[in-house]
Motif scaffolding. Structure first.
Motif, PDB file in Angstrom:
ATOM      1  N   PHE A   4     -24.918 121.201  28.528  1.00 31.46           N
ATOM      2  CA  PHE A   4     -24.441 121.494  29.885  1.00 31.46           C
ATOM      3  C   PHE A   4     -23.503 120.392  30.369  1.00 31.46           C
ATOM      4  N   ASP A   5     -23.909 119.149  30.144  1.00 34.44           N
ATOM      5  CA  ASP A   5     -23.107 117.998  30.588  1.00 34.44           C
ATOM      6  C   ASP A   5     -21.741 117.964  29.909  1.00 34.44           C
ATOM      7  N   THR A   6     -21.682 118.497  28.681  1.00 31.05           N
ATOM      8  CA  THR A   6     -20.402 118.515  27.950  1.00 31.05           C
ATOM      9  C   THR A   6     -19.681 119.866  28.103  1.00 31.05           C
ATOM     10  N   LYS A   7     -20.184 120.694  29.034  1.00 34.86           N
ATOM     11  CA  LYS A   7     -19.577 121.997  29.379  1.00 34.86           C
ATOM     12  C   LYS A   7     -19.619 123.009  28.240  1.00 34.86           C
ATOM     13  N   GLU A  10     -22.536 127.973  26.550  1.00 34.52           N
ATOM     14  CA  GLU A  10     -23.147 128.975  25.669  1.00 34.52           C
ATOM     15  C   GLU A  10     -24.309 128.362  24.882  1.00 34.52           C
ATOM     16  N   ASN A  11     -24.086 127.176  24.318  1.00 37.69           N
ATOM     17  CA  ASN A  11     -25.165 126.525  23.574  1.00 37.69           C
ATOM     18  C   ASN A  11     -26.279 126.060  24.503  1.00 37.69           C
ATOM     19  N   SER A  12     -25.911 125.644  25.699  1.00 36.99           N
ATOM     20  CA  SER A  12     -26.921 125.237  26.670  1.00 36.99           C
ATOM     21  C   SER A  12     -27.832 126.415  27.017  1.00 36.99           C
ATOM     22  N   TRP A  30     -35.450 126.720  34.043  1.00 38.58           N
ATOM     23  CA  TRP A  30     -34.965 127.847  34.848  1.00 38.58           C
ATOM     24  C   TRP A  30     -33.716 127.448  35.635  1.00 38.58           C
ATOM     25  N   LYS A  31     -33.761 126.277  36.236  1.00 34.71           N
ATOM     26  CA  LYS A  31     -32.614 125.801  37.026  1.00 34.71           C
ATOM     27  C   LYS A  31     -31.386 125.599  36.143  1.00 34.71           C
ATOM     28  N   LEU A  32     -31.594 124.981  34.982  1.00 33.79           N
ATOM     29  CA  LEU A  32     -30.471 124.711  34.093  1.00 33.79           C
ATOM     30  C   LEU A  32     -29.868 126.014  33.575  1.00 33.79           C
ATOM     31  N   TYR A  33     -30.731 126.966  33.254  1.00 28.17           N
ATOM     32  CA  TYR A  33     -30.258 128.275  32.797  1.00 28.17           C
ATOM     33  C   TYR A  33     -29.379 128.913  33.887  1.00 28.17           C
ATOM     34  N   ASP A 226     -23.338 108.417  42.007  1.00 25.43           N
ATOM     35  CA  ASP A 226     -23.855 109.271  43.054  1.00 25.43           C
ATOM     36  C   ASP A 226     -24.536 110.499  42.473  1.00 25.43           C
ATOM     37  N   LYS A 227     -25.854 110.613  42.705  1.00 25.79           N
ATOM     38  CA  LYS A 227     -26.599 111.762  42.206  1.00 25.79           C
ATOM     39  C   LYS A 227     -27.159 112.603  43.344  1.00 25.79           C
ATOM     40  N   LEU A 228     -26.781 112.291  44.585  1.00 25.53           N
ATOM     41  CA  LEU A 228     -27.389 112.990  45.707  1.00 25.53           C
ATOM     42  C   LEU A 228     -26.565 114.156  46.204  1.00 25.53           C
ATOM     43  N   GLY A 229     -25.432 114.378  45.575  1.00 26.61           N
ATOM     44  CA  GLY A 229     -24.575 115.469  46.026  1.00 26.61           C
ATOM     45  C   GLY A 229     -25.002 116.796  45.464  1.00 26.61           C
ATOM     46  N   ARG A 230     -24.095 117.725  45.407  1.00 31.56           N
ATOM     47  CA  ARG A 230     -24.420 119.072  44.951  1.00 31.56           C
ATOM     48  C   ARG A 230     -24.786 119.072  43.472  1.00 31.56           C
ATOM     49  N   ALA A 231     -25.633 120.038  43.138  1.00 38.73           N
ATOM     50  CA  ALA A 231     -26.043 120.138  41.738  1.00 38.73           C
ATOM     51  C   ALA A 231     -24.887 120.619  40.878  1.00 38.73           C
TER      52      ALA A 231
END
Length: 231
Positions: A4-7, A10-12, A30-33, A226-231
Motif C-alpha cells: 500500500f505504501d508503495t502504491k 493490487e498486491n496489497s 479491513w481498513k487497509l482493504y 506528521d501522522k495525525l492528518g487524513r488516512a
C-alpha cells in the motif's frame, strides 16, 4: 501495508484477503482493504466493505474494531467531500472511544473537516478541544500539530478581513497566527526522550493504546513526520 505504501494496491488487496482469512477480527486489515479500494477509485465499494466490517464487529462485540471502522468510513466521506456524512461518522467514533488519545485524534480530524467546510470558528473550537486532550495526556506530538492548525485558522481569518479591506483586523489575526506557528515549532523541536518514554509507558499499560500508537512511537525513533492528518 508495504504494498500500500508503495502504491501497489493490487498486491496489497491480495494480501489483505489472505490476512482476513487468518484473522477476520483485525480491524487494520479491513481498513487497509477499504483504503486500497478507495485508492483504485472504488470508494463506494470501500464504504460497503467497511459497513460489512462494522456489522461483523458489532455481532462479535469487538468495540475497538467498531470505533476504527466507523472512523475510517468518516475519512472516506471526507475525501469525497461528503461533509455531513464524515461529520456523522467522526462524531460517532469520538463518542465511542474510551481512549483519550483516540478522542483527541478524532477531534483533530473533525476540526479539519470544519476547516474544509470553511466553518472557521467551529474548526478553532474543535482544535482547541483536541489540544486540551493532548495536553491532558502530555502528548507533545499532537499538541504541536494542533497548534499549527490553529495558526492556519487565524491566518485564514486574517485573509477574510484583508479581502474586506480591514487591514487592522487582518494584521491582528496574522500576528496571532504567527504566535501559534512559533509555539508549534518550539514543541516540534522539543520532542524529548522524556516525552517519548512517557508515551511508551502509557502504551505499555493499555494494550489497545499500544497498538494504536505503535506507528507513532516508531516514528519518534526514525523521524518526526506528521501522522495525525487524513488516512
Amino acid at each position: 501495508q508495504l504494498y500500500f505504501d508503495t502504491k501497489d494496491y493490487e498486491n496489497s488487496i491480495k494480501w489483505c484477503k489472505i490476512a482476513s482469512k487468518l484473522n477476520n477480527k483485525d480491524e487494520r486489515v479491513w481498513k487497509l482493504y477499504a483504503l486500497n479500494l478507495d485508492r483504485i477509485g472504488d470508494t463506494e465499494k470501500a464504504k460497503e466493505f467497511l459497513n460489512t466490517a462494522k456489522s461483523l464487529f458489532e455481532d462479535l462485540n469487538v468495540e475497538w474494531g467498531i470505533i476504527n471502522v466507523v472512523h475510517c468510513i468518516g475519512v472516506l466521506d471526507h475525501i469525497k467531500e461528503d461533509y455531513e456524512g464524515a461529520k456523522t461518522f467522526y462524531t460517532q467514533s469520538q463518542k465511542l472511544s474510551r481512549t483519550k488519545y483516540y478522542k483527541a485524534v478524532t477531534l483533530h480530524q473533525l476540526a479539519m473537516l470544519y476547516e474544509d467546510m470553511n466553518n472557521l470558528n467551529k474548526a478553532e473550537q474543535t482544535y482547541k478541544k483536541a489540544l486540551d486532550t493532548f495536553e491532558e495526556i502530555r502528548f507533545t506530538y499532537g499538541k504541536a500539530k494542533t497548534l499549527h492548525h490553529i495558526g492556519i485558522i487565524h491566518e485564514l481569518k486574517g485573509d477574510n478581513y484583508k479581502l474586506k479591506g480591514n487591514k487592522k483586523e487582518a494584521n491582528k489575526y496574522y500576528k496571532k497566527a504567527e504566535e501559534y506557528y512559533r509555539k508549534s515549532l518550539e514543541l516540534k523541536e522539543d520532542l524529548t526522550k522524556e516525552n517519548r518514554e512517557y508515551l511508551k509507558e502509557m502504551a505499555e499499560k493499555d494494550p489497545k493504546l499500544k497498538e494504536l500508537l505503535k506507528d507513532v512511537i516508531k516514528d519518534f525513533e526514525v523521524k518526526n513526520e506528521d501522522k495525525l492528518g487524513r488516512a
